[in-house]
Design a protein around this motif. Sequence first.
Motif, short mmCIF file in Angstrom:
data_model
loop_
_atom_site.label_atom_id
_atom_site.label_comp_id
_atom_site.label_asym_id
_atom_site.label_seq_id
_atom_site.Cartn_x
_atom_site.Cartn_y
_atom_site.Cartn_z
N SER A 88 -68.37 50.73 41.36
CA SER A 88 -68.80 52.07 40.96
C SER A 88 -67.62 53.03 40.85
O SER A 88 -67.60 53.90 39.98
N LYS A 89 -66.62 52.87 41.70
CA LYS A 89 -65.44 53.74 41.62
C LYS A 89 -64.53 53.34 40.47
O LYS A 89 -63.99 54.19 39.77
N LYS A 92 -65.41 54.42 36.76
CA LYS A 92 -65.23 55.81 36.36
C LYS A 92 -63.77 56.17 36.07
O LYS A 92 -63.48 57.29 35.68
#
Length: 128
Positions: A88-89, A92
């Motif tokens: 998820s990090k 981005k």
Amino acid sequence: PRSIKAASIFVVTPRPAPATSRRVMALSIETLGAVVDAELQSNYKFVVGFACIIGAVLLRWQGMLSPSDSTPISKITFNFCFPCMLFSKVSKIEISWSLWRVAAVSFVTHALLILITQICSRRGTNER
């Protein structure tokens, strides 16, 4: 009488308040509720994490979790949550196209490492 300023929102006096100041105090409590709600929403992740910690402490205190349960729980947490957090990090991140060389070198290095490992493992099984 001396006034006490509470949370910079309204003033509480020790004597009975007239009806107009009661209305101001009621509006101020609503405003205080809105401020607390906004703070809780902005710190949602912290509040949820803190609630999980408190829940775990209470479960341990009640005897529902034993010390031997901590190792499997830690393994499940690490193996399940860490990859999710990592992906998820990373998803981005804005990555520059100038890093393609680093990716290519990394890929080639890993491919060579796998090739060397395969050759060494075959040679080791043939010698026995």
